[in-house]
Design a protein around this motif. Structure first.
Motif, PDB file in Angstrom:
ATOM      1  N   LYS A   1       0.841  -1.195   0.000  1.00  0.00           N
ATOM      2  CA  LYS A   1       0.000   0.000   0.000  1.00  0.00           C
ATOM      3  C   LYS A   1       0.885   1.257   0.000  1.00  0.00           C
ATOM      4  O   LYS A   1       1.808   1.380   0.812  1.00  0.00           O
ATOM      5  CB  LYS A   1      -0.907   0.001   1.232  1.00  0.00           C
ATOM      6  CG  LYS A   1      -1.796   1.242   1.338  1.00  0.00           C
ATOM      7  CD  LYS A   1      -2.647   1.189   2.598  1.00  0.00           C
ATOM      8  CE  LYS A   1      -1.798   1.399   3.826  1.00  0.00           C
ATOM      9  NZ  LYS A   1      -1.283   2.785   3.896  1.00  0.00           N
ATOM     10  N   PRO A   2       0.629   2.213  -0.909  1.00  0.00           N
ATOM     11  CA  PRO A   2       1.378   3.473  -0.874  1.00  0.00           C
ATOM     12  C   PRO A   2       1.172   4.201   0.457  1.00  0.00           C
ATOM     13  O   PRO A   2       0.093   4.150   1.051  1.00  0.00           O
ATOM     14  CB  PRO A   2       0.777   4.267  -2.046  1.00  0.00           C
ATOM     15  CG  PRO A   2       0.181   3.224  -2.942  1.00  0.00           C
ATOM     16  CD  PRO A   2      -0.299   2.141  -2.047  1.00  0.00           C
ATOM     17  N   LYS A   3       2.189   4.877   0.924  1.00  0.00           N
ATOM     18  CA  LYS A   3       2.147   5.481   2.251  1.00  0.00           C
ATOM     19  C   LYS A   3       1.105   6.590   2.370  1.00  0.00           C
ATOM     20  O   LYS A   3       0.533   6.797   3.429  1.00  0.00           O
ATOM     21  CB  LYS A   3       3.524   6.027   2.611  1.00  0.00           C
ATOM     22  CG  LYS A   3       4.578   4.948   2.791  1.00  0.00           C
ATOM     23  CD  LYS A   3       5.915   5.536   3.200  1.00  0.00           C
ATOM     24  CE  LYS A   3       6.958   4.447   3.411  1.00  0.00           C
ATOM     25  NZ  LYS A   3       8.273   5.006   3.806  1.00  0.00           N
TER      26      LYS A   3
ATOM     27  N   LYS B   1      -2.174   0.384 -10.564  1.00  0.00           N
ATOM     28  CA  LYS B   1      -2.573  -0.936 -11.056  1.00  0.00           C
ATOM     29  C   LYS B   1      -1.404  -1.909 -11.133  1.00  0.00           C
ATOM     30  O   LYS B   1      -1.607  -3.121 -11.281  1.00  0.00           O
ATOM     31  CB  LYS B   1      -3.216  -0.799 -12.433  1.00  0.00           C
ATOM     32  CG  LYS B   1      -4.560  -0.085 -12.396  1.00  0.00           C
ATOM     33  CD  LYS B   1      -5.229  -0.079 -13.748  1.00  0.00           C
ATOM     34  CE  LYS B   1      -6.602   0.587 -13.683  1.00  0.00           C
ATOM     35  NZ  LYS B   1      -7.267   0.616 -14.992  1.00  0.00           N
ATOM     36  N   GLU B   2      -0.166  -1.403 -11.041  1.00  0.00           N
ATOM     37  CA  GLU B   2       0.977  -2.310 -11.043  1.00  0.00           C
ATOM     38  C   GLU B   2       1.165  -3.002  -9.699  1.00  0.00           C
ATOM     39  O   GLU B   2       1.923  -3.959  -9.584  1.00  0.00           O
ATOM     40  CB  GLU B   2       2.261  -1.557 -11.412  1.00  0.00           C
ATOM     41  CG  GLU B   2       2.749  -0.559 -10.350  1.00  0.00           C
ATOM     42  CD  GLU B   2       2.057   0.794 -10.497  1.00  0.00           C
ATOM     43  OE1 GLU B   2       2.503   1.757  -9.857  1.00  0.00           O
ATOM     44  OE2 GLU B   2       1.076   0.870 -11.263  1.00  0.00           O
ATOM     45  N   LEU B   3       0.478  -2.522  -8.661  1.00  0.00           N
ATOM     46  CA  LEU B   3       0.542  -3.164  -7.348  1.00  0.00           C
ATOM     47  C   LEU B   3      -0.421  -4.350  -7.303  1.00  0.00           C
ATOM     48  O   LEU B   3      -1.285  -4.502  -8.161  1.00  0.00           O
ATOM     49  CB  LEU B   3       0.201  -2.159  -6.241  1.00  0.00           C
ATOM     50  CG  LEU B   3       1.120  -0.935  -6.159  1.00  0.00           C
ATOM     51  CD1 LEU B   3       0.695  -0.010  -5.030  1.00  0.00           C
ATOM     52  CD2 LEU B   3       2.572  -1.377  -5.959  1.00  0.00           C
ATOM     53  N   ASP B   4      -0.271  -5.177  -6.297  1.00  0.00           N
ATOM     54  CA  ASP B   4      -1.078  -6.400  -6.177  1.00  0.00           C
ATOM     55  C   ASP B   4      -2.565  -6.048  -6.153  1.00  0.00           C
ATOM     56  O   ASP B   4      -3.033  -5.382  -5.231  1.00  0.00           O
ATOM     57  CB  ASP B   4      -0.677  -7.123  -4.882  1.00  0.00           C
ATOM     58  CG  ASP B   4      -1.415  -8.434  -4.720  1.00  0.00           C
ATOM     59  OD1 ASP B   4      -2.038  -8.884  -5.691  1.00  0.00           O
ATOM     60  OD2 ASP B   4      -1.366  -9.005  -3.618  1.00  0.00           O
ATOM     61  N   PRO B   5      -3.367  -6.504  -7.150  1.00  0.00           N
ATOM     62  CA  PRO B   5      -4.782  -6.132  -7.200  1.00  0.00           C
ATOM     63  C   PRO B   5      -5.691  -7.044  -6.371  1.00  0.00           C
ATOM     64  O   PRO B   5      -6.848  -6.729  -6.171  1.00  0.00           O
ATOM     65  CB  PRO B   5      -5.113  -6.276  -8.687  1.00  0.00           C
ATOM     66  CG  PRO B   5      -4.223  -7.400  -9.145  1.00  0.00           C
ATOM     67  CD  PRO B   5      -2.956  -7.289  -8.337  1.00  0.00           C
TER      68      PRO B   5
ATOM     69  N   LEU C   1       5.685  -1.177 -15.801  1.00  0.00           N
ATOM     70  CA  LEU C   1       6.967  -0.702 -15.284  1.00  0.00           C
ATOM     71  C   LEU C   1       8.121  -0.976 -16.240  1.00  0.00           C
ATOM     72  O   LEU C   1       9.188  -0.389 -16.107  1.00  0.00           O
ATOM     73  CB  LEU C   1       7.260  -1.384 -13.936  1.00  0.00           C
ATOM     74  CG  LEU C   1       6.235  -1.121 -12.822  1.00  0.00           C
ATOM     75  CD1 LEU C   1       6.590  -1.934 -11.591  1.00  0.00           C
ATOM     76  CD2 LEU C   1       6.198   0.354 -12.471  1.00  0.00           C
ATOM     77  N   LEU C   2       7.924  -1.865 -17.204  1.00  0.00           N
ATOM     78  CA  LEU C   2       9.020  -2.226 -18.111  1.00  0.00           C
ATOM     79  C   LEU C   2       9.303  -1.086 -19.092  1.00  0.00           C
ATOM     80  O   LEU C   2       8.390  -0.490 -19.661  1.00  0.00           O
ATOM     81  CB  LEU C   2       8.659  -3.490 -18.883  1.00  0.00           C
ATOM     82  CG  LEU C   2       8.683  -4.804 -18.078  1.00  0.00           C
ATOM     83  CD1 LEU C   2       8.096  -5.938 -18.921  1.00  0.00           C
ATOM     84  CD2 LEU C   2      10.100  -5.153 -17.677  1.00  0.00           C
TER      85      LEU C   2
END
Length: 424
Positions: free
Chosen positions: A204-206, A221-225, A410-411
């Motif tokens: 989770k972003p701070k 959306k690149e974080l765990d959905p 991210l690539l």
């Protein structure tokens, strides 16, 4: 038995089990002949097996292994003996949706309320599930039955009884229209039980609050959905069933590190620890250097490392010819990946652990244990967040198991690397 035949036809069942108790096996000749005629008529429509009480065979051997659902017939003539038989089946977890029970009994003299009471007395002690398919048919006279649907919200809850319909020799099987729907549509009243639902809040972003992040399906959306998908599924149910989610955060990282630190200090004082460390250094599978605190341990490690360096130089010189041979650059199988000189890693997400641990492929287990975790099972340098894993791919010589759809965000165009899939 005719009512049971109509019951099987109504549920489109082709396999049946008939439970015969001691009193039923001792019928008069005329009763035996009538029973055989009924069985012969039933055998025209389905395959039949018999379970005679008392029986020495294991209950599990009675059931059809390849049949999706089995109809089970039982007539309760002796309540005490019948309860014992039903408890044996309940212990084996046979009161669930895979088995359609049709249980007949004689009606008491006092009417409907006593029907509910006698059913409750029999089934309250038994372990039933919410998906149980149990029909109790109470005989009013020789050719008429009242039918009741029996189940439990939880195995330890009181039994729930619903009027299902009736059967008669003249009109056959008549079922209430609501039983044309599945049990999930009919059994929505959970009687105020508590349901525990959990989701892991990962990466989770701070600057986001917990529930704000869980409710956000547009950003990051690149974080765990997966946590946000679980939360999105539970929100409509919260309004429908009038329950609330309670937020609990548990952090265990510091505790685990402190315990590991204390254990390492105790281990350094034992001779067998020194021998294991020397062997690990020889095999190039040693533990992290920060766990060593004693001067003697560090001296031992330094000495062994010098010896290993000299040994490896001799080894390299001896097999330099074979090392100069060019190896294939294309990896298409797990075996080729395992035998390659690539470092292997995976994204630090919970369901990745389950993929490797629950896989039926032995090679998947070996890759996870030897190449990702390390031989000692404690090295987590190759279990990385998504961004770090992609950076390792960009540096070369590293294969990373990850979710491709999130990695594409991210690539960069000039990043070239490898990713292996759990489908192998």
């Amino acid at each position: 038995m005719q009512a049971f035949r109509d019951f099987l036809l109504n549920q489109h069942l082709k396999h049946a089990i008939i439970i015969r108790q001691r009193q039923q096996q001792q019928q008069q000749p005329q009763g035996q002949r009538d029973y055989l005629i009924e069985i012969r008529d039933l055998a025209v429509h389905c395959h039949i097996r018999f379970y005679r009480v008392p029986a020495k065979e294991d209950i599990e051997n009675l059931f059809y292994k390849s049949s999706p659902k089995v109809g089970i017939y039982m007539n309760i003539s002796d309540p005490e003996e019948s309860l014992h038989v039903l408890q044996d089946f309940a212990v084996k977890d046979k009161f669930k949706n895979s088995y359609a029970w049709f249980i007949t009994m004689q009606a008491p003299a006092d009417g409907l309320l006593d029907n509910f009471k006698i059913i409750k007395n029999i089934f309250d002690p038994l372990r039933l599930h919410i998906n149980a398919d149990v029909t109790v048919a109470i005989r009013v006279n020789g050719s008429h039955f009242h039918l009741y649907d029996v189940y439990k919200i939880l195995p330890d809850f009181p039994v729930t009884i619903e009027i299902k319909g009736n059967w008669s020799l003249q009109k056959g099987l008549i079922i209430d229209h609501k039983f044309n729907y599945g049990f999930m549509a009919r059994r929505t009243n959970f009687q105020n039980i508590s349901i525990n639902v959990a989701t892991v809040l990962h990466d989770k972003p701070k600057h986001f609050a917990n529930y704000t992040f869980l409710s956000n399906n547009q950003d990051w959306k690149e974080l765990d959905p997966m946590p946000r998908q679980v939360y999105g599924l539970m929100r409509p149910m919260e309004d429908l069933y009038n329950f609330s989610l309670v937020g609990i955060q548990i952090r265990q990282e510091y505790k685990r590190r402190s315990e590991h630190h204390e254990q390492s200090q105790q281990l350094e004082k034992h001779v067998d620890f020194a021998m294991l460390v020397a062997a690990e250094a020889l095999l190039m599978q040693g533990p992290p250097s920060e766990i060593f605190h004693l001067i003697s341990s560090r001296t031992l490690i330094a000495t062994v490392c010098v010896f290993v360096f000299i040994l490896m130089e001799f080894y390299n010189g001896y097999i330099v010819g074979s090392l100069l041979a060019e190896s294939p650059r294309t990896l298409t199988t797990l075996e080729a990946l395992y035998n390659s000189n690539l470092e292997l890693g995976m994204e630090d997400i919970q369901y990745n652990y389950n993929i490797f641990k629950n896989s039926s492929s032995q090679l998947m287990h070996i890759i996870y244990k030897e190449r990702i975790l390390g031989a000692n099972g404690k090295s987590h340098t190759n279990i990385l967040p998504l961004e770090q894993g992609i950076n390792r791919i960009a540096q070369g010589g590293f294969a990373f198991h990850m979710s491709i759809d999130r990695a594409y965000r991210l690539l960069e165009i000039d990043v070239v690397g490898f990713s292996f899939d759990s489908r192998y």
